[in-house]
Motif scaffolding. Structure first.
Motif, PDB file in Angstrom:
ATOM      1  N   ALA A  48       0.841  -1.203   0.000  1.00 34.43           N
ATOM      2  CA  ALA A  48       0.000   0.000   0.000  1.00 34.43           C
ATOM      3  C   ALA A  48       0.876   1.252   0.000  1.00 34.43           C
ATOM      4  O   ALA A  48       0.588   2.217  -0.716  1.00 34.43           O
ATOM      5  CB  ALA A  48      -0.931  -0.009   1.206  1.00 34.43           C
ATOM      6  N   ALA A  49       1.958   1.236   0.780  1.00 30.86           N
ATOM      7  CA  ALA A  49       2.869   2.384   0.828  1.00 30.86           C
ATOM      8  C   ALA A  49       3.482   2.648  -0.541  1.00 30.86           C
ATOM      9  O   ALA A  49       3.527   3.795  -1.007  1.00 30.86           O
ATOM     10  CB  ALA A  49       3.970   2.144   1.862  1.00 30.86           C
ATOM     11  N   LEU A  50       3.927   1.596  -1.206  1.00 34.71           N
ATOM     12  CA  LEU A  50       4.522   1.739  -2.536  1.00 34.71           C
ATOM     13  C   LEU A  50       3.493   2.231  -3.552  1.00 34.71           C
ATOM     14  O   LEU A  50       3.795   3.094  -4.388  1.00 34.71           O
ATOM     15  CB  LEU A  50       5.125   0.403  -2.988  1.00 34.71           C
ATOM     16  CG  LEU A  50       5.710   0.379  -4.394  1.00 34.71           C
ATOM     17  CD1 LEU A  50       6.842   1.385  -4.551  1.00 34.71           C
ATOM     18  CD2 LEU A  50       6.192  -1.031  -4.725  1.00 34.71           C
ATOM     19  N   ILE A  51       2.287   1.717  -3.472  1.00 32.83           N
ATOM     20  CA  ILE A  51       1.239   2.137  -4.412  1.00 32.83           C
ATOM     21  C   ILE A  51       0.929   3.615  -4.209  1.00 32.83           C
ATOM     22  O   ILE A  51       0.802   4.369  -5.182  1.00 32.83           O
ATOM     23  CB  ILE A  51      -0.013   1.251  -4.251  1.00 32.83           C
ATOM     24  CG1 ILE A  51       0.310  -0.177  -4.713  1.00 32.83           C
ATOM     25  CG2 ILE A  51      -1.188   1.828  -5.029  1.00 32.83           C
ATOM     26  CD1 ILE A  51      -0.700  -1.223  -4.286  1.00 32.83           C
ATOM     27  N   ILE A  76       4.170   7.710   3.589  1.00 32.40           N
ATOM     28  CA  ILE A  76       5.098   7.876   4.715  1.00 32.40           C
ATOM     29  C   ILE A  76       4.568   7.162   5.950  1.00 32.40           C
ATOM     30  O   ILE A  76       5.302   6.415   6.620  1.00 32.40           O
ATOM     31  CB  ILE A  76       5.338   9.376   4.996  1.00 32.40           C
ATOM     32  CG1 ILE A  76       6.129  10.013   3.854  1.00 32.40           C
ATOM     33  CG2 ILE A  76       6.044   9.588   6.338  1.00 32.40           C
ATOM     34  CD1 ILE A  76       6.056  11.540   3.817  1.00 32.40           C
ATOM     35  N   ALA A  77       3.295   7.383   6.260  1.00 35.06           N
ATOM     36  CA  ALA A  77       2.699   6.756   7.444  1.00 35.06           C
ATOM     37  C   ALA A  77       2.757   5.233   7.352  1.00 35.06           C
ATOM     38  O   ALA A  77       3.087   4.551   8.341  1.00 35.06           O
ATOM     39  CB  ALA A  77       1.259   7.228   7.620  1.00 35.06           C
ATOM     40  N   LEU A  78       2.472   4.699   6.178  1.00 31.72           N
ATOM     41  CA  LEU A  78       2.490   3.242   6.013  1.00 31.72           C
ATOM     42  C   LEU A  78       3.907   2.685   6.062  1.00 31.72           C
ATOM     43  O   LEU A  78       4.134   1.617   6.648  1.00 31.72           O
ATOM     44  CB  LEU A  78       1.784   2.853   4.715  1.00 31.72           C
ATOM     45  CG  LEU A  78       0.268   3.096   4.727  1.00 31.72           C
ATOM     46  CD1 LEU A  78      -0.298   2.972   3.323  1.00 31.72           C
ATOM     47  CD2 LEU A  78      -0.418   2.129   5.684  1.00 31.72           C
ATOM     48  N   TRP A  82       5.220   0.026   8.834  1.00 31.37           N
ATOM     49  CA  TRP A  82       5.876  -1.215   8.420  1.00 31.37           C
ATOM     50  C   TRP A  82       7.291  -1.319   9.003  1.00 31.37           C
ATOM     51  O   TRP A  82       7.877  -2.387   9.038  1.00 31.37           O
ATOM     52  CB  TRP A  82       5.901  -1.273   6.895  1.00 31.37           C
ATOM     53  CG  TRP A  82       6.346  -2.578   6.320  1.00 31.37           C
ATOM     54  CD1 TRP A  82       5.913  -3.831   6.644  1.00 31.37           C
ATOM     55  CD2 TRP A  82       7.317  -2.763   5.288  1.00 31.37           C
ATOM     56  NE1 TRP A  82       6.546  -4.780   5.878  1.00 31.37           N
ATOM     57  CE2 TRP A  82       7.417  -4.141   5.027  1.00 31.37           C
ATOM     58  CE3 TRP A  82       8.092  -1.883   4.545  1.00 31.37           C
ATOM     59  CZ2 TRP A  82       8.264  -4.672   4.070  1.00 31.37           C
ATOM     60  CZ3 TRP A  82       8.938  -2.420   3.581  1.00 31.37           C
ATOM     61  CH2 TRP A  82       9.020  -3.788   3.358  1.00 31.37           C
ATOM     62  N   GLY A  83       7.841  -0.200   9.482  1.00 25.23           N
ATOM     63  CA  GLY A  83       9.175  -0.194  10.063  1.00 25.23           C
ATOM     64  C   GLY A  83      10.260   0.255   9.104  1.00 25.23           C
ATOM     65  O   GLY A  83      11.447   0.167   9.429  1.00 25.23           O
TER      66      GLY A  83
END
Length: 103
Positions: A48-51, A76-78, A82-83
């Motif tokens: 989701a972060a990459l998308i 950024i939040a995702l 995810w770390g």
């Protein structure tokens, strides 16, 4: 987070890339949003972060800075969740550059 299946189908990630390549931007925007929601719902926050990051890139290319900033913040939040702190910092730099160019 919901239980994960064996893997997030990458077709869900690739789907918005086809209209993007064909300059069908509005369709790509819709598909990016759907793919990110699906990935997050299924527990694949890194996807989701990459998308969101890819979505923001297209938004920036098409001069939709406000929406791009929103997508970058979600990314950024995702990434942080995810770390992936280093990746989040990289996207933050993109966000700062986008905000300064829009000002």
């Amino acid at each position: 987070a919901p239980p994960r299946r064996d893997g997030f189908p990458m077709g869900g990630f690739r789907e918005p890339e086809c209209p993007r390549a064909r300059a069908r931007h509005e369709r790509a925007f819709e598909l990016y949003a759907q793919a990110a929601q699906r990935a997050q719902r299924e527990g694949y926050i890194h996807h989701a972060a990459l998308i969101h990051e890819r979505h923001a890139g297209l938004l920036l290319l098409t001069r939709r800075e406000t929406r791009a900033a929103q997508a970058l913040r979600q990314s950024i939040a995702l990434y942080r969740e995810w770390g992936a702190t280093g990746k989040a910092q990289e996207v933050e730099a993109t966000l700062r550059a986008a905000e300064s160019s829009a000002a």
